[in-house]
Design an enzyme around this catalytic site. Structure first.
Site, PDB file in Angstrom:
ATOM      1  N   SER A 134      45.574  38.014  40.167  1.00 33.39           N
ATOM      2  CA  SER A 134      44.508  38.768  40.144  1.00 33.39           C
ATOM      3  C   SER A 134      43.997  39.354  41.135  1.00 33.39           C
ATOM      4  O   SER A 134      44.519  40.562  41.633  1.00 33.39           O
ATOM      5  CB  SER A 134      43.584  37.309  39.355  1.00 33.39           C
ATOM      6  OG  SER A 134      42.378  38.035  38.126  1.00 33.39           O
ATOM      7  N   ASP A 165      45.729  37.246  32.848  1.00 30.38           N
ATOM      8  CA  ASP A 165      45.866  37.012  33.882  1.00 30.38           C
ATOM      9  C   ASP A 165      46.414  35.705  34.693  1.00 30.38           C
ATOM     10  O   ASP A 165      46.879  34.531  34.464  1.00 30.38           O
ATOM     11  CB  ASP A 165      44.467  36.170  34.487  1.00 30.38           C
ATOM     12  CG  ASP A 165      44.110  36.248  35.401  1.00 30.38           C
ATOM     13  OD1 ASP A 165      43.968  34.953  36.277  1.00 30.38           O
ATOM     14  OD2 ASP A 165      42.773  36.827  35.808  1.00 30.38           O
TER      15      ASP A 165
END
Length: 289
Positions: A54, A179
């Site tokens: 991320s 993510d």
């Protein structure tokens, strides 16, 4: 768009990595990682491989492309642009809300972030980075972690940053990705799988915060996502064998609530970076005594 690809981490690489920098997820709190990276550079510590999730994928990709003080200075400037109202206004497409049916799945489109990373990251493909780099995303179709080790860099990083509800699942080839924090928020286990014997961990401070049972409906998703983010990291930390040197760098800040890009001032970002630098530098100095 040509698909980014992944490989078997146990397949023989060109050179076996020994020192890993592991950068976890955490949104705007990831500014702390810049301070930690700056401390590592100042102490002459260099990685053989950089692993990111991320926001850690953004910071990690930038560092793998320019692993020096000037590269970190440019990354810090980018952060202070992104986290101020003026910087976001200059990147208006980054936060342009979708219309119509897209509102059912996410708040923001991925196009602006993809353009930003194509413009700002120091390489077009993962293979072009001078330091070996990998980032992780969650494959929707396969329901497992997908590690990007080759192919277009910006696309891989956007996949790793596609927070559910905030961004749509990012499509690469025939797969969609969310993510990487869903499957490997702070990928210490990946570093062990790559046979690294020295692992520097850069989290953002969230794992230091005790979780509490939700009291309000909007807290349910937050707590559930946080459990999904951190449980694997905590289990992996406990499983690290004695022969591996594991260094978890402190953030130097009080655990802060989650905030969004645009909600931190330039001064606050600089302070978080500087506090992390001071804490990490003191920690590294202590290790050498």
């Amino acid at each position: 768009m040509s698909p980014a690809v992944h490989d078997d981490p146990r397949a023989a690489p060109v050179s076996t990595p020994r020192t890993a920098f592991v950068l976890g997820g955490g949104g705007v709190l990831g500014a702390t990682q810049i301070g930690a990276l700056r401390a590592l550079v100042d102490h002459g510590i260099t990685p053989d491989v950089v692993l990111g999730t991320s926001i850690g994928a953004i910071n990690g990709a930038a560092f793998a492309g320019r692993p020096d003080a000037s590269g970190l200075a440019d990354l810090e400037d980018l952060w202070t642009q992104l986290t101020t109202v003026r910087g976001l206004r200059d990147r208006a497409d980054y936060l342009r809300r979708p219309r119509g049916r897209d509102l059912r799945t996410h708040l923001y489109p991925s196009g602006g972030l993809l353009k930003l990373l194509r413009d700002e990251l120091p390489a077009r493909s993962i293979e072009d980075l001078p330091v070996r780099f990998q980032c992780v995303a969650a494959s929707v179709e396969q329901a497992k972690a997908h590690w990007f080790t080759k192919g277009p860099l910006a696309e891989a990083v956007v996949a790793s940053c596609s927070v559910p509800g905030m961004f749509p699942p990012f499509r690469i080839g025939d797969e969609h990705f969310f993510d990487g924090g869903l499957v490997h928020s702070i990928p210490v286990g990946r570093a062990m799988l790559l046979d690294c014997d020295r692992i520097f961990v850069m989290h953002v401070g969230r794992v230091d915060r005790a979780l509490r049972a939700p009291r309000w409906p909007w807290q349910v998703g937050q707590v559930a996502f946080e459990i999904a983010r951190r449980h694997r990291y905590l289990e992996e930390i406990e499983s690290v064998p004695d022969e591996i040197e594991l260094i978890v760098l402190p953030t130097g800040t009080e655990a802060a609530p989650s905030v969004s890009f645009g909600q931190m001032s330039n001064t606050a970002v600089r302070r978080r970076i500087d506090d992390a630098y001071d804490a990490a530098s003191a920690h590294l100095t202590g290790l050498r005594r």
